[in-house]
Write an enzyme that holds these catalytic residues in place. Structure first.
Site, PDB file in Angstrom:
ATOM      1  N   HIS A   1       0.818  -1.224   0.000  1.00 22.80           N
ATOM      2  CA  HIS A   1       0.000   0.000   0.000  1.00 22.80           C
ATOM      3  C   HIS A   1       0.852   1.274   0.000  1.00 22.80           C
ATOM      4  O   HIS A   1       0.315   2.359  -0.255  1.00 22.80           O
ATOM      5  CB  HIS A   1      -0.928   0.031   1.211  1.00 22.80           C
ATOM      6  CG  HIS A   1      -1.986  -1.021   1.204  1.00 22.80           C
ATOM      7  ND1 HIS A   1      -2.823  -1.230   0.126  1.00 22.80           N
ATOM      8  CD2 HIS A   1      -2.343  -1.947   2.139  1.00 22.80           C
ATOM      9  CE1 HIS A   1      -3.652  -2.228   0.402  1.00 22.80           C
ATOM     10  NE2 HIS A   1      -3.378  -2.683   1.602  1.00 22.80           N
TER      11      HIS A   1
ATOM     12  N   ASP B   1      -4.933 -12.829   3.408  1.00 23.72           N
ATOM     13  CA  ASP B   1      -6.155 -12.312   4.028  1.00 23.72           C
ATOM     14  C   ASP B   1      -7.409 -12.544   3.195  1.00 23.72           C
ATOM     15  O   ASP B   1      -8.495 -12.082   3.564  1.00 23.72           O
ATOM     16  CB  ASP B   1      -6.014 -10.830   4.378  1.00 23.72           C
ATOM     17  CG  ASP B   1      -5.264 -10.031   3.327  1.00 23.72           C
ATOM     18  OD1 ASP B   1      -4.963 -10.583   2.248  1.00 23.72           O
ATOM     19  OD2 ASP B   1      -4.971  -8.849   3.581  1.00 23.72           O
TER      20      ASP B   1
END
Length: 305
Positions: free
Chosen positions: A123, A243
């Protein structure tokens, strides 16, 4: 196969209750301490250099992160991203692990490598830390492969459930890097639509909440793997987030550990077909400790096999 990690990555501590906790890396390392992983060559990650970081980050961003060294407690960079006393060093080691792993596969020391490090990276944009990430580790690796080893085609495959907006942002005008991502949408950070194509080197494949193994495998088989093979990468990099597992608390995709073994096997085949087998993977997300441990084990097991 080599495993890159560093003890300081366990000391980066965003604070009580934060999902990106030291327990994540501890769970992965404990899972990789089983007898079946005895063949892993464990290597201490070096620090990334300033020059290596500046290939993908602004000077102001590097200075800011390295300049934050709280004596105690934490410093908040945004709503999700915090730094503790050891965070800057952990960030340097996390990015440095990827650089060292790229050097190792390019020099023939090993064919494949997994970097068990944190903080994660995908990110982080050129000028901002976000989404638990300080430096964009996989982007630092790709830029190093191009600058130090002269590669013309580097592929980044990202199967984290959250879109790697930072990696896309860094390379959206760089045709020597192909960025391929499957991720849940809608979900943080809100990027990753199919219309975001860069200079033809960005391929986003969103999954809808509730989708699982069938949709994930079909997406990679029908759309993403063919694009990767057509690119004929000289090096395969993997942002390995776990995830999208059905037990993860931060998303709603229904994968199982077997799906991570499956996609890893496909990426190993890709690397063997085009890159002399060269593949470097790095830990990104994964926030249910048991699911993270079994998924990372499946991933590294497939890399070893």
């Amino acid at each position: 196969m080599q495993l890159f990690t560093h003890a300081v990555c366990l000391q980066h501590d965003p604070g009580p209750g934060h999902p990106e906790s030291p327990a994540r890396l501890r769970a992965v390392l404990q899972a990789l301490d089983q007898d079946r992983f005895a063949a892993l060559d464990r290597v201490e990650a070096p620090r990334a250099t300033r020059e290596q970081l500046l290939r993908v980050h602004t000077s102001a961003h590097v200075d800011r992160i390295l300049g934050i060294c709280p004596e105690s407690d934490t410093v908040r960079l945004d709503e999700d991203t915090l730094m503790s006393p050891a965070s800057a060093e952990a960030g340097l080691r996390a990015a440095g692990a990827l650089v060292a792993a790229v050097d190792a596969v390019m020099q023939g020391t090993t064919t494949r490598a997994f970097c068990a490090v944190r903080p994660p990276g995908h990110h982080a944009t050129p000028d901002s830390a976000m989404g638990f990430c300080l430096f964009n580790n996989v982007a630092v690796a790709a830029a190093h492969a191009i600058a130090a080893h002269g590669l013309k085609r580097v592929a980044i495959a990202d199967f984290d459930v959250h879109h790697g907006n930072g990696t896309q942002d860094i390379f959206q005008r760089e045709p020597r890097v192909l960025f391929i991502s499957s991720h849940q949408s809608p979900l943080y950070p809100g990027t990753g639509t199919t219309e975001e194509r860069g200079v033809g080197n960005i391929v986003n494949a969103p999954l809808s909440p509730g989708e699982g193994s069938y949709e994930f495998r079909a997406l990679w088989n029908d759309a993403l793997l063919p694009r990767l093979h057509a690119f004929k990468p000289q090096l395969v990099l993997v942002s390995a987030g776990f995830d999208a597992h059905s037990n993860d608390p931060l998303a709603d995709i229904r994968l199982q550990a077997e799906d991570y073994a499956w996609i890893t096997e496909r990426l190993v085949e890709l690397a063997r077909a085009h890159a002399g087998g060269r593949l470097v993977s790095t830990l990104e997300g994964g926030y249910d400790l048991n699911a993270l441990a079994v998924s990372a084990s499946a991933h590294v097991g497939a890399l070893l096999d």
